[in-house]
Structure formats: C-alpha cells, structure tokens
Design an enzyme around this catalytic site. Structure first.
Site, short mmCIF file in Angstrom:
data_model
loop_
_atom_site.label_atom_id
_atom_site.label_comp_id
_atom_site.label_asym_id
_atom_site.label_seq_id
_atom_site.Cartn_x
_atom_site.Cartn_y
_atom_site.Cartn_z
N GLU A 1 0.70 3.95 1.84
CA GLU A 1 1.11 4.44 3.17
C GLU A 1 2.40 3.75 3.61
O GLU A 1 3.31 4.38 4.16
CB GLU A 1 0.04 4.13 4.22
N CYS B 1 0.82 -1.20 0.00
CA CYS B 1 0.00 0.00 0.00
C CYS B 1 0.86 1.26 0.00
O CYS B 1 2.02 1.26 0.45
CB CYS B 1 -0.89 0.03 1.24
N1 THU Z 1 -4.44 0.25 -0.88
C1 THU Z 1 -3.56 1.19 -0.41
O1 THU Z 1 -2.59 1.54 -1.08
N2 THU Z 1 -3.78 1.71 0.83
C2 THU Z 1 -4.85 1.39 1.62
O2 THU Z 1 -4.93 1.84 2.76
C3 THU Z 1 -5.93 0.56 1.08
C4 THU Z 1 -5.58 -0.23 -0.12
C5 THU Z 1 -4.22 -0.32 -2.23
C6 THU Z 1 -3.83 -1.77 -2.25
C7 THU Z 1 -4.27 -2.17 -3.62
O3 THU Z 1 -3.25 -1.85 -4.54
C8 THU Z 1 -5.47 -1.30 -3.92
O4 THU Z 1 -5.41 -0.23 -2.98
C9 THU Z 1 -6.79 -1.99 -3.80
O5 THU Z 1 -6.91 -2.68 -2.63
#
Ligand code: THU
Length: 128
Positions: free
Chosen positions: A56, A54
């Site tokens: 973050e 993700c």
């Molecule tokens: N995702 C993030 O980057 N941060 C989050 O807090 C929630 C989910 C991304 C992971 C994946 O690449 C996409 O969002 C869909 O789940």
C-alpha cells in the site's frame, strides 16, 4: 465512475512482483488518482526486517512522488482467502495520503472483496 474491478485486477497482478524471501506473503496494491493515472505497488522485504515496506505504501508513495495527490481509490490484494486487512502503519499512511479514497480490499484473486474508507480503517487516526 471508478472501475473497482479493474483496480482490483491490477492489485492482484502487482502481487507477482512482491519481493518476499522472508514471509513468502505476497501483497499488491493499485492507487488511482483523479486524473486517471494508476500506481501499482507490492511489498518489498529486507534481511533487516524492519526495513520492509508494504504494498500500500509503495503504491501511494509512487503516486505522491509523481505529483499525484488526489487519490480517489486504492485497491489492495494479498494471498489470503478473505479480503486482506491492512497493517496499522499502512492505515495511518492511507488516512493521510488517501483520506478521501474508497479502499477496496481483496483476497488473492479478486473473488472476495470489501469496500471501506480510510476513516473506517483507522478511527481517531493521528493528525498534526
Ligand atoms: N504487508 C503488506 O504489504 N501490507 C499490509 O497491509 C500487511 C503486511 C506485507 C509486509 C510483509 O512483507 C508481509 O506482508 C508479511 O507481513
């Protein structure tokens, strides 16, 4: 004085680098350290889905890997109408790596934002 608007703009801008061939869901983040240095991140997916990271966590890991541990603010933006809600795994990481930071959650263009804290995002989080 933290320029939260600017940090959100950086998180929104970081969305453009997201590697999201599977979900098509772009997320961007920007971590601010106490010395003023900034670390952006975006989500990076993988064909083996569980290896996805993700936005973050990319931002926070970049800061830590550069020796910056005093994170004072973290902005997160995603392709949603309302401020993004970070996933549970990221809440755990934010609590440990940026426990004292103000967390600013944004929608896709910074027009809707919400301020929160790591403790609010993950009450009773795991600590060793
Ligand atoms: N995702 C993030 O980057 N941060 C989050 O807090 C929630 C989910 C991304 C992971 C994946 O690449 C996409 O969002 C869909 O789940």
């Amino acid at each position: 004085m933290i320029d939260e608007k600017r940090l959100v703009e950086k998180a929104v801008a970081a969305m453009k680098n997201a590697y999201v061939p599977y979900s098509r869901f772009r997320v961007g983040a920007c971590a601010l350290a106490s010395d003023g240095s900034e670390f952006t991140g975006c989500n990076i997916e993988n064909a083996s889905y569980g290896l996805t990271i993700c936005a973050e966590r990319v931002a926070l890991y970049k800061a830590y890997s550069e020796g910056k541990r005093d994170i004072v603010a973290l902005a997160v933006a995603a392709e949603v109408e309302e401020p993004v809600s970070p996933c549970g795994a990221c809440r755990q990481v934010i609590l440990e790596l940026a426990g004292n930071a103000v967390v600013i959650l944004s929608n896709r263009d910074g027009s809707r934002v919400m301020r929160t804290t790591p403790g609010e995002l993950l009450p009773y989080g795991f600590k060793l």
